[in-house]
Design a protein around this motif. Sequence first.
Motif, PDB file in Angstrom:
ATOM      1  N   LYS A 178      27.699 128.194 -11.829  1.00  0.00           N
ATOM      2  CA  LYS A 178      28.447 128.188 -10.571  1.00  0.00           C
ATOM      3  C   LYS A 178      29.514 127.098 -10.543  1.00  0.00           C
TER       4      LYS A 178
ATOM      5  N   ASP B  45      23.678 136.700  -3.605  1.00  0.00           N
ATOM      6  CA  ASP B  45      23.566 135.233  -3.457  1.00  0.00           C
ATOM      7  C   ASP B  45      23.325 134.936  -1.998  1.00  0.00           C
ATOM      8  N   ASP B  46      22.409 133.981  -1.718  1.00  0.00           N
ATOM      9  CA  ASP B  46      22.097 133.672  -0.324  1.00  0.00           C
ATOM     10  C   ASP B  46      23.173 132.807   0.327  1.00  0.00           C
ATOM     11  N   GLU B  47      24.092 132.258  -0.475  1.00  0.00           N
ATOM     12  CA  GLU B  47      25.178 131.453   0.085  1.00  0.00           C
ATOM     13  C   GLU B  47      26.416 132.325   0.267  1.00  0.00           C
ATOM     14  N   LYS B  48      26.793 132.527   1.516  1.00  0.00           N
ATOM     15  CA  LYS B  48      27.926 133.394   1.817  1.00  0.00           C
ATOM     16  C   LYS B  48      29.206 132.876   1.181  1.00  0.00           C
ATOM     17  N   ILE B  49      29.348 131.519   1.138  1.00  0.00           N
ATOM     18  CA  ILE B  49      30.570 130.944   0.589  1.00  0.00           C
ATOM     19  C   ILE B  49      30.732 131.286  -0.893  1.00  0.00           C
ATOM     20  N   VAL B  50      29.590 131.417  -1.596  1.00  0.00           N
ATOM     21  CA  VAL B  50      29.656 131.809  -3.015  1.00  0.00           C
ATOM     22  C   VAL B  50      30.142 133.246  -3.135  1.00  0.00           C
TER      23      VAL B  50
ATOM     24  N   ASP C  72      22.221 139.120   0.314  1.00  0.00           N
ATOM     25  CA  ASP C  72      21.857 137.706   0.405  1.00  0.00           C
ATOM     26  C   ASP C  72      20.477 137.410  -0.190  1.00  0.00           C
TER      27      ASP C  72
ATOM     28  N   MET D  40      16.645 132.318  -4.237  1.00  0.00           N
ATOM     29  CA  MET D  40      17.010 132.876  -2.921  1.00  0.00           C
ATOM     30  C   MET D  40      15.745 133.076  -2.111  1.00  0.00           C
TER      31      MET D  40
ATOM     32  N   ASP E 299      22.175 135.333  -8.025  1.00  0.00           N
ATOM     33  CA  ASP E 299      21.687 133.944  -8.022  1.00  0.00           C
ATOM     34  C   ASP E 299      20.210 133.963  -8.429  1.00  0.00           C
TER      35      ASP E 299
END
Length: 536
Positions: free
Chosen positions: A105, A8-13, A35, A58, A55
Amino acid sequence: MLKVLIVDDEKIVRLGMKMMLNWEEHGFQLLSGADNGLTALHMVDETQPDIIVTDLIMPGMGGVELIAKLKERQYAGKIVVLSNYGDYERVREAMKLGAADYLLKMTLNPDELLGLLNKLAEQLTADKQQKEQDVQNNALLKESNALRKNLFLKDLLEHGADFFHAAGKRAELHGIAIGAQHGFILYVVVRGYEQALSSGKIKDKQLLSFSIKNMLGELLGYGSAAEIVELSPRDYAVILFAESYMDGGMRQLSGRISDTLRMYLNLQISVAISEPFCGLEQLKPCFEACQAAVRLDFYLGSSANVHVLEAEFRNDRFLNGKSGASAEIQSLLDLGQFEEAVKRVERTVKLAEEDRCDPAILLQFGEWVIDSWMELAVSMSAGEEHFELSASERYRKVLRTAETCGQFRDSLIGMIKEIGAMALSSRRGGYRQEIQTVVAYMKKRLDKKITLAMIAAEVSMNESYLCRLFKSETGESIVNYLNDLRLDKAREMLKNRDCLVKEAALAVGIEDPYYFNRMFKKRYGVNPTDFKNRFS
């Protein structure tokens, strides 16, 4: 422990999912995340994850393209897609490409994530078991097909094409494109098979057969126009559909087969080379000619390479003289001239060896000799139970297993000497009381030192008179009679496979093993070790 990769490109995810479960506690190893799809592909090559959670949208490479790439690489794990509301079309495309399931998500929670991971773990276990079962089934099918093919070729060689309905079509079904092709047969025989199995490099029958066929395949070149047929663990037929080999090439190949199997498996090999054949119908006669030709190594010894045209057995002189020899031998036996009868047998076998008589004809003569000796021995034994004609079959078996003329000759002479010695031993008895007392005294003390003075004292006789009386009654000297008693007892002990030769010698009062060996061979025509091996 199953490995899981989150893409996933979102680190928080990625961090959120990491914190959502105690991964190892539930049997999962969470890898460092990726990512985008490109990074994920590199990590798949390096870490081989079992489950990928990705995801869909991305930078660089999105989830759908990643799944397509993984499919091209025949990725065997499970893929889960992460989606948002409104990603319906992308989710559907991902599922078509092979994604196992999807997660939203916005509503994802630990229980949902763990439940899906456990379901995928069960599917992976089931997939693994199914794959193992498929491999096993394929192996069994391949083995079954190979066995059926081998059986077909074996029957084709032994019974001929007429044995089958539509043999040509059956050959094609087995992938054997014989048709009208020309070719040759090599008949490969392992000599001394039982000894090779017990003392060679490979002691397992199936493994040895596999190794032989594998080496034959290597020598022929896999994919070549050839078939290797296992006729038994000790003999094989190589059917070569290659007219280009011709005679010289076949001789070179047969030599390489002998040299290779001797070098790597320590096997003594004989090879017979057939004349060229053309089509299925000629396989059987060519094979039969090879079987006859390979018998020539009975005289040539092992590691013989013989062409069928060179395999000639000359039987006329032996057959013409056999009846006269048999009558002479029988006459000598009737007169009790055992040593002369043995010499006549030796001369007859030597004649067969000089002319290279067919071993089957020589075997018939050997079996007749054994039976004649046995019948005489039984008649001399006065019906004693320990001496039966059934022993004849054991002697016959020894002759049948002789692989060279030398082995045949030594076995035959050794056995008739043994039978003669047993017959003479069984004939003893009916002596006057003093001699019976002497014999009983010697039998009782076979394991101890016995002197003439001790024997004479036992019957209160003068030594010289006792010797004359004993010789008159038994036809033997006291020393020879005592030695025969010792050796007869040792011979009976050696029939027990657990008895050592040294133990038998000591049990009959002979401490010198070399002296014991010489005496034993002189009396029975075979050394004690070889005698013992016959009963093992």
